[in-house]
Write an enzyme that holds these catalytic residues in place. Structure first.
Site, PDB file in Angstrom:
ATOM      1  N   HIS A  45       0.774  -9.070  -1.897  1.00  0.00           N
ATOM      2  CA  HIS A  45       0.240 -10.069  -0.974  1.00  0.00           C
ATOM      3  C   HIS A  45       1.354 -10.842  -0.261  1.00  0.00           C
ATOM      4  CE1 HIS A  45       1.104 -12.904  -4.139  1.00  0.00           C
ATOM      5  NE2 HIS A  45       0.491 -12.099  -4.956  1.00  0.00           N
ATOM      6  N   LYS A  75       3.374   1.094  -4.897  1.00  0.00           N
ATOM      7  CA  LYS A  75       4.243   0.509  -5.938  1.00  0.00           C
ATOM      8  C   LYS A  75       3.531   0.414  -7.281  1.00  0.00           C
ATOM      9  CE  LYS A  75       4.787  -3.193  -3.418  1.00  0.00           C
ATOM     10  NZ  LYS A  75       4.106  -2.758  -2.186  1.00  0.00           N
ATOM     11  N   THR A  76       2.322  -0.129  -7.269  1.00  0.00           N
ATOM     12  CA  THR A  76       1.602  -0.340  -8.528  1.00  0.00           C
ATOM     13  C   THR A  76       1.160   0.994  -9.138  1.00  0.00           C
ATOM     14  OG1 THR A  76       0.887  -2.479  -7.676  1.00  0.00           O
ATOM     15  CG2 THR A  76      -0.275  -1.644  -9.608  1.00  0.00           C
ATOM     16  N   ASP A  86       0.793  -1.242   0.000  1.00  0.00           N
ATOM     17  CA  ASP A  86       0.000   0.000   0.000  1.00  0.00           C
ATOM     18  C   ASP A  86       0.822   1.287   0.000  1.00  0.00           C
ATOM     19  OD1 ASP A  86      -2.459  -1.089  -0.293  1.00  0.00           O
ATOM     20  OD2 ASP A  86      -3.016  -0.996   1.829  1.00  0.00           O
TER      21      ASP A  86
HETATM   22  P1  GDP Z   1       1.086  -1.127  -3.515  1.00  0.00           P
HETATM   23  O1  GDP Z   1       0.442  -2.118  -2.614  1.00  0.00           O
HETATM   24  O2  GDP Z   1       2.420  -0.692  -2.959  1.00  0.00           O
HETATM   25  O3  GDP Z   1       1.169  -1.573  -4.938  1.00  0.00           O
HETATM   26  O4  GDP Z   1       0.167   0.211  -3.461  1.00  0.00           O
HETATM   27  P2  GDP Z   1      -0.914   0.710  -4.503  1.00  0.00           P
HETATM   28  O5  GDP Z   1      -0.287   1.304  -5.712  1.00  0.00           O
HETATM   29  O6  GDP Z   1      -1.935  -0.339  -4.696  1.00  0.00           O
HETATM   30  O7  GDP Z   1      -1.523   1.956  -3.679  1.00  0.00           O
HETATM   31  C1  GDP Z   1      -2.160   1.778  -2.417  1.00  0.00           C
HETATM   32  C2  GDP Z   1      -3.117   2.924  -2.160  1.00  0.00           C
HETATM   33  O8  GDP Z   1      -2.396   4.158  -2.017  1.00  0.00           O
HETATM   34  C3  GDP Z   1      -4.116   3.148  -3.275  1.00  0.00           C
HETATM   35  O9  GDP Z   1      -5.350   3.519  -2.708  1.00  0.00           O
HETATM   36  C4  GDP Z   1      -3.527   4.313  -4.039  1.00  0.00           C
HETATM   37  O10 GDP Z   1      -4.484   5.075  -4.730  1.00  0.00           O
HETATM   38  C5  GDP Z   1      -2.873   5.115  -2.955  1.00  0.00           C
HETATM   39  N1  GDP Z   1      -1.722   5.869  -3.469  1.00  0.00           N
HETATM   40  C6  GDP Z   1      -0.706   5.376  -4.188  1.00  0.00           C
HETATM   41  N2  GDP Z   1       0.183   6.346  -4.489  1.00  0.00           N
HETATM   42  C7  GDP Z   1      -0.298   7.478  -3.935  1.00  0.00           C
HETATM   43  C8  GDP Z   1       0.177   8.830  -3.893  1.00  0.00           C
HETATM   44  O11 GDP Z   1       1.225   9.181  -4.424  1.00  0.00           O
HETATM   45  N3  GDP Z   1      -0.594   9.721  -3.229  1.00  0.00           N
HETATM   46  C9  GDP Z   1      -1.758   9.382  -2.629  1.00  0.00           C
HETATM   47  N4  GDP Z   1      -2.440  10.323  -2.010  1.00  0.00           N
HETATM   48  N5  GDP Z   1      -2.218   8.122  -2.633  1.00  0.00           N
HETATM   49  C10 GDP Z   1      -1.501   7.176  -3.286  1.00  0.00           C
HETATM   50 MG    MG Z   2       0.689  -3.349  -5.843  1.00  0.00          MG
END
Ligand code: GDP
Ligand code: MG
Length: 394
Positions: free
Chosen positions: A85, A24-25, A21
């Site tokens: 995950h 990354k994605t 979260d």
């Molecule tokens: P991952 O698990 O690392 O791949 O994280 P995700 O890309 O799925 O992002 C997790 C959550 O953080 C999602 O709800 C995104 O919209 C939010 N998010 C990701 N990057 C940013 C950012 O730069 N700013 C804000 N405000 N939210 C972000």
């Molecule tokens: Mg991800």
């Protein structure tokens, strides 16, 4: 007909790592979007296309797993976004063994978290030497002093685990705002990519060694045969070359009758490429993930070896309690995952989390290996240890 792959720029393999979260994605999607808007060679890959299960990304004979492809002015990148995950680490070992560098994504709001630490430890142990930090979600932190503090904390963490924390570039980004097209934040994405271009050196490719590619995926193309995909670890392979598939059982002989990368045919695959290899006369069930495709006779599978390991502490994602002789974790080498039994050095009765140790291991199945190969020991969801093969025994 398909467009041939043209090698115009050096190719590097990178990936995003970091706590679930932290973005990354989102950042991966933002990179492809910002680059696609800048020039015609790049293609935007949306968030849900990156997060999708690998099996669904089948195109032609290529399966791209969680790889996306893009180009900066000076380089061609394959970028792995590891899923968030529980078996992240497993995927990371698979990908990380081939990563030339990585973008460590840290949320500016939360700072370094347990998985951040776990990935930094693994990166170090598995041999990912070059990191660039994306201090993400910077849009959510208005206080510059707070951002400075989080940055300092990340640099200290990197130094503690053997990176040059002072020198690692830290770029304050917002993947989400860049995806929205906010120019302030799209500019930061370009800064991040410049930092990657400058900080991650072009690795020496071992083109002169015998061809070897760990199999990540196997798929059947109706009417054409069985295709195996993976990242080429060393050597070169041309269409028409004889190969052998080694490990986890008897070797299978074949000929590479087709090669592709990112859906484009190529005459020659070389170290560092993500390749799909069409194997003549091989049935789907005969080859599998965890084996390697190699030059016939160049690799022998082994079950016993001596290794040096770093046993992860609980804070690094490891066990809370020591392990003793006859411990049986899973061993992850390249793309394989086999059980093994551990013998401790003479006079040692237990190995504690946080310690370094010398072990002798006997695997349940033979794996292609040689001294210097990195691996991880896992048990359930825990990464127990990261290690290096010191000596192959038999
Ligand atoms: P991952 O698990 O690392 O791949 O994280 P995700 O890309 O799925 O992002 C997790 C959550 O953080 C999602 O709800 C995104 O919209 C939010 N998010 C990701 N990057 C940013 C950012 O730069 N700013 C804000 N405000 N939210 C972000
Ligand atoms: Mg991800």
């Amino acid at each position: 007909t398909k467009q041939q792959y043209v090698r115009t720029k050096p190719h590097l393999n990178i990936g995003t790592m970091g706590h679930v979260d932290h973005g990354k994605t989102t950042l991966t999607a933002a990179i492809t979007k910002v680059l696609a808007e800048r020039d015609g060679t790049n293609r935007y890959v949306a968030f849900d296309r990156i997060d999708r299960a690998p099996e669904e990304i089948e195109r032609g004979i290529t399966i791209t797993i969680a790889h996306v492809e893009y180009e900066t002015p000076t380089r061609h990148y394959a970028h792995v976004d590891m899923p968030g995950h529980a078996d992240y680490v497993k995927n990371m070992i698979t990908g990380a063994a081939q990563l030339d560098g990585a973008v460590l994504v840290v949320s500016a709001q939360d700072g370094a978290m347990p998985q951040t630490r776990e990935h930094v430890v693994l990166a170090r142990r598995i041999g990912v030497e070059h990191l660039v930090v994306a201090l993400n979600k910077a849009d959510l932190v208005e206080d510059e002093d707070l951002l400075d503090l989080v940055e300092l904390e990340v640099r200290e963490l990197l130094t503690r685990y053997g990176f040059d924390g002072e020198a690692v570039p830290v770029v304050r980004v917002s993947g989400l705002r860049a995806l929205d097209g906010d120019p302030r934040w799209t500019q930061r994405i370009l800064h991040l990519l410049e930092a990657v271009d400058e900080h991650v050196p072009i690795p020496p490719r071992r083109l002169d060694l015998p061809f070897l590619m760990p199999i990540e995926n196997v798929l059947t193309i109706t009417g054409r045969g069985t295709v195996v995909t993976g990242a080429v670890e060393q050597g070169v392979l041309s269409v028409g070359d004889a190969v052998e598939v080694v490990g986890l059982g008897p070797a299978v002989a074949s000929v590479a009758t087709g090669l592709e990368t990112f859906g484009k045919p190529m005459e020659r695959a070389e170290a560092g490429d993500n390749a799909a290899v069409l194997l003549r006369g091989v049935k789907r069930g005969e080859v599998r993930r965890g084996q390697v495709v190699c030059l016939p006779g160049s690799v022998r599978p082994h079950t016993r070896f001596r290794a040096d390991v770093h046993v992860l502490s609980a804070a690094e994602g490891g066990r809370r309690t020591p392990f003793a002789a006859n411990y049986r974790p899973q061993f992850h080498f390249r793309t394989s995952d086999v059980v093994g039994v551990v013998t401790l050095a003479e006079g040692v009765t237990v190995v504690r989390p946080g310690e370094a140790a010398s072990l002798t291991v006997e695997l349940g199945q033979p794996i292609a290996m040689s001294a210097g190969l990195g691996f991880a020991m896992r048990e359930g969801r825990l990464t127990v240890a990261a290690g290096t093969v010191r000596e192959v025994l038999d």
